[in-house]
Scaffold this active site. Structure first.
Site, mmCIF file in Angstrom:
data_model
loop_
_atom_site.group_PDB
_atom_site.id
_atom_site.type_symbol
_atom_site.label_atom_id
_atom_site.label_comp_id
_atom_site.label_asym_id
_atom_site.label_seq_id
_atom_site.Cartn_x
_atom_site.Cartn_y
_atom_site.Cartn_z
ATOM 1 N N GLY A 1 0.801 -1.221 0.000
ATOM 2 C CA GLY A 1 0.000 0.000 0.000
ATOM 3 C C GLY A 1 0.831 1.266 0.000
ATOM 4 N N GLU A 2 2.143 1.117 0.125
ATOM 5 C CA GLU A 2 3.031 2.281 0.149
ATOM 6 C C GLU A 2 3.155 2.857 -1.261
ATOM 7 O OE1 GLU A 2 7.662 3.313 1.323
ATOM 8 O OE2 GLU A 2 6.719 1.452 2.051
ATOM 9 N N ALA A 3 2.996 4.189 -1.363
ATOM 10 C CA ALA A 3 2.934 4.840 -2.677
ATOM 11 C C ALA A 3 4.205 4.630 -3.478
ATOM 12 C CB ALA A 3 2.657 6.334 -2.503
#
Length: 1443
Positions: free
Chosen positions: A657-659
């Site tokens: 989920g980390e950009a």
């Protein structure tokens, strides 16, 4: 091409009608048609409308329907010449007009339909008839457009049934090949409409309609094997989209956009409340704005625009029909038909109906589907996608049908469905059967039945193992199936159920299939070897997947790689760095890591944790970024839209989920996608932006926390000008939007383990994988991989079968378990898996009655009456007999069973015998082996008599019932019957063969059997005795390889002998067992003679009390041994043992006779005397001669044996002289023979002092004879001096002393006789040796010794007087001696009168004995003459006469 290609006039389904109908004659055809015209007219006349017009008799009023029928009646009899050339439309059309008329009622329409049906079934026209195609078409078209007035529900249903009847007859008719693809579609459509309309009718109509539909499908698809592929078959158009599937993430069911079953109801339905409704099956055009689709239109719309549909029916209509059947499944899902919705009956809902039709099509089409790409594609994608979903249905009926379809697909098309089958097994069958995902018991049972059905297919498990377990990209389906079956066979906290039996049946089917494939000859080595070096495992390929010589080693190599990969994946999931290091250590990754190899490890390895993998790929480390880009290059995105490609890509790992990680991942994806699909997108940046937008859309649409969802317009607006400043096509973005909206891109946290649920992304991966997977390997009947599979499944199968066997009560279940265990035994032996066979034996032995805490009575009853105990016992001994070569530790348990049976007295009497090889087995013994006709049990005769014991069993009670001191109840009839039955069971087990056939056991197993017998013998004396008997029997049966076990056997027997202090049965068996072994083996193993005979020394180690108890029998056995094997014993070592045993018996009252008999057998006439045993025999004979046990004659005989042995020495000496030319060798042998002779003399000398006069005097005589026998022996000259010094002189001295001491006790006569004999002995010995020793330096000393003893004998007094005989004898002997010495020149006058010359010394002693002898031997005249002749002062003394 693409159409039916039958032999002329043949049709696979016409036989049915040939059996039921015969073709009418030409005249009969006209008559039959005339009858049908009459029938229709008759029914019409019954109607008021038609009857009034008929009565009016006005031609103008006659209806056209009646008129056409009458006109036909006028013509039919004029066509009798040849109906083949009559256009069928002429006599069919009037009936069809009636059917099409909306003025006729149901009865009239029904009769007209019956007429058409009769014409079709009686084959009035065939393919050779003119215009048959047009005739068939108008029939189908008329029936489809049937009109009639509904008067009552019953007549309506009759018409519907007849419609179905006629349509089915069209397809079954011989003229059916005249039907076009369009006609077939029309027929199917019409039948489907009737099927749906029947839902509101009677159950009979429902059943008939569905049955007719099944028959239609069967008839149509039965033609598939006869149809050749079309050249452009892949380009066939299907109205509905193929392979485009949307998913409803909430319900888990597929949605469809091309049909709605409700529309059929709307279209075909009639107002049931309005009896005046004119049409039951109206043809109505539906407007598009109503958003309703009629099923018939679905098929017809596609058919109208294609010329292929008007050709004779073949592949085009089959593609349409099969596609429609798949669509029906989609319709069922949209209609949400499941186990809780039951409009008619649950077993007749739409999905089940569609699945049944599909199953029929596959059953009939079979392998022919693979010849037609369009049909095969429908199966691979549409059908299997639906099967995956319906497989998870809550309905056991639907699941059962799905499983039946999959089984058919496996049997017919498995080579084209490798990946799809793997997915179904993993995502459906195994998941449901595992019972951890909310499946009901019924579902689990259905899934288990399906798995077991598959396992019963001969090649299933082999192919599953080769294609899935030995493929690095596939899951281990075989291992999963075997583990699942074994776990489900275990009853947990409950009784045994059908599920447990079913699972067990699957396991047993697996091992029995393997057992059937193995041959009788054992493989030399079936264990693969692998070279440990680095190789790019993802590039490993097989040269030929059709040749076992290529693919077998290939899949084994891949399996070896896969095992290491799985271990590496497990370590990687816990610690990525350590996992990669491990893979480097096992040569699956290069010593220096490169991005490509790591990327391929991620791409092609099963079991990786997607979270860990996603973190690695999203890492900002430069190496990780390189791996990410290499990972993207492993995908093929050609001809994929971006949404599908993205599903496929992110479905292989967990997108973080980390950009920043998302950015890196999508960047790599976009670069690869644009590289392969640059059609719409202008650059990779556009691909990146759109991919990112899709991820955001996915989150927006499927995140529960988002309240306001993005619309299609929002999505399109958000992606404006991203394609290099331009907009992407609206249709393109709209398709992406709806795809994401209907089916989420699921990025679940897959831990790499367990059975997952099928999702859209996973299905896309399945389809993608199916295009690049390796070919499907088909296995034959050979057992190429069975060893590998059996090694995996054997342990769980034994455990599961044992548990079921323990809890089962039904005999058929018990038998099934035993069959499975015997199959395991066969495989274990075939593949030399001793440990598996040992485990199996241990498991089986637990179910025999011998390991339970039962009394003897109870054990016999259980064995005789309990099926479980009986089967287990029979299986144990069957395995021991048949596969004993590969039993190791299991012998311990087998022998415990044997010992228990022995204690129960139900073993065969000859169990511990080796009667098959024993030539001396008595008839009486053989008779004992025969079963007694008396039902009363008798204690085994093999039980040692010295070990009386009272049995606690009813056998013992019966025997003891005759003892007046004990009163115990007799066994009941039931007990005796159980005993008899148990004895019969044991007899059928052939336990004796285990030991008698031990000669065929392999070396390792034989050693284990021997060791187990030894270990089992320490429990009690009875068991020890029995085990010893078995041990001896095994030893005798293995005479050809006795050295293999003899050291162990001898060590055991020696231990028994040394530790036994008092006589007992055990030591008795030990001693006589060794003797028996020697007796039996010596004739066959001459090279082992010394080793065997050396073992008899243990008899010498018996304690005195023990030896005394058995000495006589030991002697008897030694006699037998000697008589049978004397010629085989050659060495001194072997003879030493035998003679030692014989010598012991010399002083034993009972044993001496037998011992002497053996000695006499050896020494008599030198029959078995050898240089190696000569001295030993002399010692033994001396013992018997000196022994006072027995009569004097035995001592005398012993002396004779010794003295007569001198002839053997003479013979050996002569043989040596004749055969040996070398002087040194001859001298050596002469010395040895001389020593033997000297030994003979000494041994006889010892007996010469015996207290018994007869023995003593005979010994002296025989000593004289032995000395005299030296004439034939080449004795070394010094030996005579030894003879006199150590024997003769000592003898005379000892005899004199003996005579003086015993003169007071014995008669003077016997003493004198002994002295006379001794004197004669010395005199003769001296004269015999004179020639050889006279020239020796010591001769004078010896001569003086002789004279001294003669002088002593002359002067000795006995009881105050000298012996007259001695005094008379000595002068005579001396005179004779002197004369001989004179004659030979030994004694001559000397001229050295004053010196101590030989001459003077001689006469000095002689004169003391008899002064007159000198003058008698040498008269004075001779002396004077000799002196004159030889008077020379310078001459030296005569040689040899010096003192």
């Amino acid at each position: 091409m693409g159409y039916q290609n039958h032999p002329s006039g043949s049709n696979s389904f016409h036989g049915e009608f040939k059996r039921c109908h015969s073709k009418p004659s030409k005249g009969a055809v006209a008559s039959m048609i005339n009858s049908e015209i009459g029938a229709v007219l008759a029914v019409m006349r019954r109607n008021v409308r038609w009857g009034v017009r008929y009565i009016a008799d006005d031609d103008q009023l006659e209806h056209s329907l009646i008129h056409s029928l009458k006109e036909l009646r006028k013509q039919i009899f004029s066509w009798q010449s040849n109906w083949q050339y009559v256009d069928p439309r002429l006599y069919i059309q009037p009936f069809l007009d009636v059917i099409l008329s909306d003025e006729t009622g149901a009865p009239i329409t029904g009769v007209a339909l019956s007429s058409v049906y009769k014409i079709l079934t009686l084959e009035v026209f065939t393919l050779e008839t003119v215009n048959v195609g047009e005739a068939m078409h108008i029939i189908v078209d008329a029936v489809k457009s049937c009109r009639f007035e509904v008067t009552d529900p019953a007549s309506e249903e009759v018409v519907l049934m007849k419609i179905l009847q006629v349509l089915l007859a069209c397809v079954k008719s011989k003229a059916s090949n005249g039907l076009s693809n369009q006609d077939i579609c029309t027929i199917v459509n019409t039948c489907l409409r009737v099927v749906h309309q029947s839902s509101s009718k009677s159950e009979l109509l429902q059943r008939i309609a569905r049955h007719t539909m099944h028959e239609l499908i069967r008839c149509i698809f039965s033609q598939l094997p006869f149809i050749s592929p079309l050249a452009n078959e892949c380009e066939l158009h299907v109205d509905n989209k193929v392979g485009t599937v949307d998913w409803d993430p909430n319900s888990g069911e597929k949605r469809v956009e091309n049909g709605n079953i409700a529309s059929i109801s709307d279209t075909l339905g009639t107002d049931k409340d309005d009896p005046s409704s004119e049409m039951v099956i109206p043809e109505t055009d539906l407007r598009n704005d109503e958003k309703k689709t009629e099923v018939s239109d679905d098929l017809n719309a596609a058919a109208n625009g294609e010329n292929a549909m008007m050709a004779p029916y073949g592949i085009p209509c089959m593609v349409e029909i099969f596609h429609f059947l798949c669509t029906l499944l989609n319709v069922g899902e949209n209609g949400e038909v499941n186990s809780r919705s039951n409009p008619i009956a649950f077993d007749e809902d739409v999905p089940l109906f569609a699945l049944g039709l599909i199953n029929s099509a596959i059953e009939l089409g079979g392998p022919s589907f693979r010849e037609h790409p369009k049909l095969l594609t429908l199966i691979q994608d549409d059908l299997f996608c639906n099967l995956m979903q319906f497989g998870m249905s809550m309905s056991p009926l639907i699941l059962s049908t799905v499983c039946s379809i999959v089984l058919n697909l496996y049997l017919n098309l498995r080579t084209e469905l490798k990946v799809q089958l793997e997915a179904f097994f993993s995502y459906v069958l195994l998941r449901i059967a595992q019972s951890k995902h909310g499946s009901s018991y019924q579902q689990q049972e259905v899934a288990m039945e399906a798995l077991v059905d598959l396992c019963r297919q001969h090649t299933f498990i082999a192919e599953v193992f080769a294609n899935f377990d030995c493929d690095i990209t596939c899951s281990n389906v075989f291992e999963d199936v075997s583990n699942l079956l074994s776990k489900n066979a275990f009853p947990v906290n409950g009784p045994l159920s059908a599920m447990h039996i079913l699972a067990l049946d699957g396991l047993i089917s697996m091992v029995q299939g393997m057992a059937e494939r193995v041959g009788e000859e054992l493989p030399a080595s079936d264990v693969p070897t692998h070279e440990e070096r680095y190789e790019e495992f993802w590039t490993v390929r097989c040269e030929n997947y059709g040749d076992p010589n290529f693919w077998v080693p290939f899949v084994r190599k891949v399996k070896h790689i896969k095992k290491k990969l799985m271990l590496g994946a497990d370590r990687f999931n816990r610690d990525p760095n350590k996992g990669l290091q491990y893979l480097q250590g096992v040569h699956l990754l290069p010593e220096k890591l490169d991005p490509k190899s790591v990327a391929c490890f991620f791409r092609y390895t099963c079991g990786l944790d997607k979270n860990v993998m996603g973190d690695f790929l999203g890492n900002h480390d430069q190496f990780c970024i390189q791996v990410l880009h290499e990972f993207a290059k492993t995908f093929d995105f050609q001809n994929m839209n971006l949404a599908t490609a993205l599903r496929l890509f992110v479905g292989t790992f967990k997108l973080s989920g980390e950009a920043q990680k998302i950015h890196r991942v999508l960047e790599a994806f976009s670069e690869r996608y644009y590289e392969q699909s640059p059609h719409i997108l202008i650059d990779k940046d556009a691909a990146f932006v759109l991919a990112y937008s899709i991820i955001l859309l996915n989150t927006d649409q499927h995140n529960a926390q988002v309240k306001t969802r993005m619309t299609e317009e929002d999505f399109i607006r958000n992606n404006r000008t991203i394609n290099g400043g331009a907009d992407l096509p609206r249709e393109y973005l709209s398709e992406i939007y709806h795809s994401i909206r209907h089916s989420e891109i699921q990025m679940d946290e897959d831990k790499g383990t367990g059975f997952q649920l099928m999702t859209a992304s996973r299905w896309i991966s399945v389809i993608y994988k199916s295009k690049e997977t390796s070919p499907y390997i088909q296995c034959d009947a050979a057992s190429h991989l069975d060893r590998d599979m059996f090694y995996i499944v054997s342990g769980p199968t034994i455990a599961a079968t044992s548990v079921v066997f323990e809890q089962a009560e039904q005999e058929d279940v018990l038998r099934r378990c035993i069959d499975g265990l015997l199959a395991i035994a066969k495989l274990s032996a075939y593949y030399h898996l001793n440990s598996v066979l040992d485990d199996l034996v241990v498991s089986l032995c637990k179910f025999t009655p011998f390991f339970a805490p039962l009394s003897a009575d109870e054990a016999v009853l259980v064995l005789g009456e309990d099926a479980r105990a009986r089967m287990a016992t029979e299986a144990v001994f069957l395995i021991a007999n048949k596969y004993g070569d590969y039993i190791s530790a299991g012998w311990k348990n087998i022998l415990e069973c044997v010992l228990s049976l022995n204690k129960l007295h139900i073993l065969p009497d000859h169990i511990a015998s080796d009667a098959a090889d024993d030539p001396e087995l008595s008839t009486s013994n053989l008779e004992q082996e025969k079963p007694s006709a008396n039902p009363v049990p008798v204690v085994s005769q093999s039980q040692p008599s010295a070990m009386p014991r009272k049995s606690s069993s009813f056998i013992g009670r019966f025997l003891l019932s005759f003892d007046s001191e004990e009163t115990k109840p007799l066994p009941s009839e039931e007990e005796l019957a159980a005993y008899k039955h148990a004895r019969g069971i044991v007899k059928d087990c052939h336990i004796d063969s285990i030991f008698s056939d031990s000669k065929f056991l392999q070396a390792e197993s034989l050693q284990q059997l021997v060791n187990s017998l030894i270990r089992a013998s320490g429990k009690d004396e009875a068991s020890s005795v029995f085990c010893l008997e078995l041990l001896i029997a095994v030893t005798l049966n293995n005479r050809d390889r006795i050295l293999l076990i003899w050291p162990t056997v001898y060590e055991h027997i020696l231990g028994i002998v040394q530790l036994t202090l008092t006589p007992c049965t055990l030591v008795e068996k030990a001693v006589f067992g060794v003797l028996k072994i020697c007796q039996r083996l010596l004739p066959y193993k001459e090279n082992l003679t010394d080793e065997l005979l050396k073992s008899l020394q243990l008899v010498l180690k018996l304690k005195a009390k023990v030896a005394d108890a058995y000495c006589e029998r030991i002697a008897q056995e030694v006699v037998r041994l000697v008589k049978a094997n004397a010629s085989h014993v050659r060495s001194r070592t072997g003879w030493r043992t035998i003679i030692s045993l014989l010598s012991i018996t010399a002083r034993h009252p009972e044993a001496s006779e037998a011992g002497f008999e053996a000695l006499r057998f050896i020494m008599s006439e030198g029959a078995h005397l050898l240089p190696s045993n000569y001295e030993l025999c002399l010692d033994a004979a001396s013992h018997f001669a000196e022994s006072r046990v027995g009569e004097v004659d035995r001592s005398i005989s012993a002396i004779d044996l010794m003295s007569n042995s001198v002839f053997c020495l003479a013979r050996w000496s002569q043989e040596a002289k004749n055969s040996i030319g070398e002087t040194d060798a001859m001298m050596k042998l002469s010395e040895d023979i001389g020593k033997m002779w000297l030994k003979l003399v000494k041994n006889l000398k010892k007996v010469c002092l015996d207290q018994r006069d007869e023995v003593r005097n005979h010994a002296i005589s025989m000593l004289q004879r032995a000395i005299a026998g030296a004439d034939g022996i080449m004795l070394p000259q010094p030996l005579w001096f030894q003879c006199f010094d150590s024997a003769v002189f000592i003898l005379l001295d000892d005899v004199l002393t003996f005579s003086i001491e015993n003169s007071r006790k014995t008669l003077k006569k016997t003493v004198e006789e002994t002295l006379v004999l001794a004197t004669k002995l010395m005199s003769k010995a001296f004269l015999q040796s004179l020639q050889d020793i006279s020239q020796q330096p010591s001769f004078c000393r010896l001569w003086v010794g002789v004279l001294n003893r003669l002088e002593t004998y002359m002067s000795t007094e006995f009881r105050g007087k000298r012996s007259e005989k001695v005094n008379e004898l000595i002068p005579e002997l001396l005179k004779n001696t002197l004369l001989v010495m004179k004659a030979t020149g030994v004694l001559l006058p000397g001229d050295d009168i004053g010196s101590d010359s030989f001459w003077q010394l001689t006469w000095l002693h002689v004169n003391k004995i008899s002064p007159s002898l000198q003058s008698e031997v040498f008269p004075q005249e001779e002396l004077d003459q000799f002196q004159r002749r030889n008077a020379k002062p310078e001459d030296p003394p005569v040689p040899g006469n010096e003192v």
